[in-house]
Design an enzyme around this catalytic site. Sequence first.
Site, short mmCIF file in Angstrom:
data_model
loop_
_atom_site.label_atom_id
_atom_site.label_comp_id
_atom_site.label_asym_id
_atom_site.label_seq_id
_atom_site.Cartn_x
_atom_site.Cartn_y
_atom_site.Cartn_z
N GLY A 144 -44.04 3.89 88.82
CA GLY A 144 -43.90 4.72 90.19
C GLY A 144 -45.57 5.79 88.99
O GLY A 144 -46.82 5.19 89.32
N GLY A 145 -45.32 6.72 90.00
CA GLY A 145 -47.15 7.96 89.07
C GLY A 145 -46.99 7.49 87.87
O GLY A 145 -48.26 8.21 87.98
N GLY B 132 -77.13 -19.39 91.82
CA GLY B 132 -77.07 -17.21 92.36
C GLY B 132 -75.79 -16.90 90.49
O GLY B 132 -76.03 -15.63 91.15
N ALA B 133 -75.24 -17.59 90.20
CA ALA B 133 -74.61 -17.23 88.92
C ALA B 133 -75.22 -16.68 87.90
O ALA B 133 -75.29 -15.85 87.18
CB ALA B 133 -73.61 -18.38 88.08
#
Length: 532
Positions: free
Chosen positions: A187-188, A422-423
């Site tokens: 949880g937290g 693009g890499a």
Amino acid sequence: MTILQETATTPLTPPRPDLGRATAELHRLKEEVGRGPDAAATRRQHAKGKLTAHERLELLFDEGTFTEIEPLRRHRATGFGLESRKPHGDGVIIGWGLVHGRTVFAYAHDFRVFAGALGEAHATKVHKVMDLAEASGAPLVSLNDGAGARIQEGVTALAGYGGIFRRNVRASGVIPQISVMLGPCAGGAAYSPALTDFVFMVRETAQMFITGPDVVQAVTGEKITHNGLGGADVHAGTSGVAHFVFDDEAACLEEVRWLLSLLPRNNRELAAPVRGEDPADRRTDALTALVPADPGRAYDIRAVIEEIVDDGEYLEVHEGWARNVVCALARIDGQTVGVVANQPNTLAGVLDIHASEKAARFVTTCDAFNIPLVTLVDVPGFLPGVDQEHGGIIRHGAKLLHAYCNATVPRISLVLRKAYGGAYIVMDSRSIGADLSFAWPTNEIAVMGAEGAANVVFRREIAASPDPEATRERLVKEYKSELMHPYYAAERGLVDDVIDPGDTRRVLARSLAMLREKKAELPDRKHGIVPT
């Protein structure tokens, strides 16, 4: 009669305070608090292969330097039997000490007290040490071994976690925050580590999950163990939550100490230089044998990093996750640097969703703490595929692009072999702001590989040829000679120099020294909008 009356009404003189007796009582009380609730609880902790909170702090800090504060605090909750159980410390130890001679703050859950669960008093202590760390400009380490919110205290426990989360975010990029997972955290207790800069986990004993196996089974019908759901190897290799994993607590905490030595105290300082005996101008001729000239052959980029950095030592971050890119902290000529490198040994070093996320986070972390970036480029492009496109490779790849473009620290890129499409742009090319860009004489910087380019550009000519294969081979050679020779980018100012691989360490060391005082400012704004 008057004398008797006066004697009867005169109050008795209280006993004189005895400072010696009070001091002895204080020492007795503190010894009792230090031992913990009872010997049986300590034996149970050790039987699980876990150290106590005090033992962990002793391993983390330089010997004899830890100073504890608020060891006597108790909770004030009532109901559900809490009014009769008020142990000192309330399940968490807070304070500060020295790590390699520098101040570091820490808090450590004591699983022996309420299973380390967080209540109001517990949370208030954690808030205090977090505030002190931020105000002092010193790193914060959390040793996590807690069962989440203390159910008996209800919403006040949840509010305590809210205060921790808010402070985690406020201190993000201001002081280094390191979470060490040493037990089950649900949880937290799992969210705060996710907000910090680095997460360490110990195999078998540490787990992190939002909902445990019992809840998972009740809701979905899936049966799974605690380690199968949120163990160290799961988070190191599958989810990417954990940056480092170790087999035992001693090795884990020793590595935390090493990481702290590589980081600055805060975002206003540089990491302290550590000068060794490795000469800055040492030749790196071994690199010519480590990296094959054939761009299609695999090799281990970690061997290249080892040859370049001081004494061959580096700390790899997220080693088990997204292995097609390597992120590591190291030193070059004593100065801490962050290394981002494509890994040809895994998926040929392509960029995919996870690799982009991993590298983007690392670049952002280094930039936040004034750590220069060295990028080693050998990338064939982005990984093609329906899963990648539908999974959002565009926005995930944009995270890495955003991280580099936003970084103001010294940035040096080195193209080892291929850098396609693009890499190439994303891997800190000159066009997106690298301060210096170098290449080896085997580099191939292009939109795509020569074979693929020829198939696109000369498709009709090849198809119409009486000997398509011979024509294709000729045109591939022409394309390479015209657009993919090693000096094409240098001739156009996109690479600052083509260097001898044997000079790599010397060139990087001199470049980093020149850029050490670099000043760069971003536009006046609250923050950029990071692609998500």
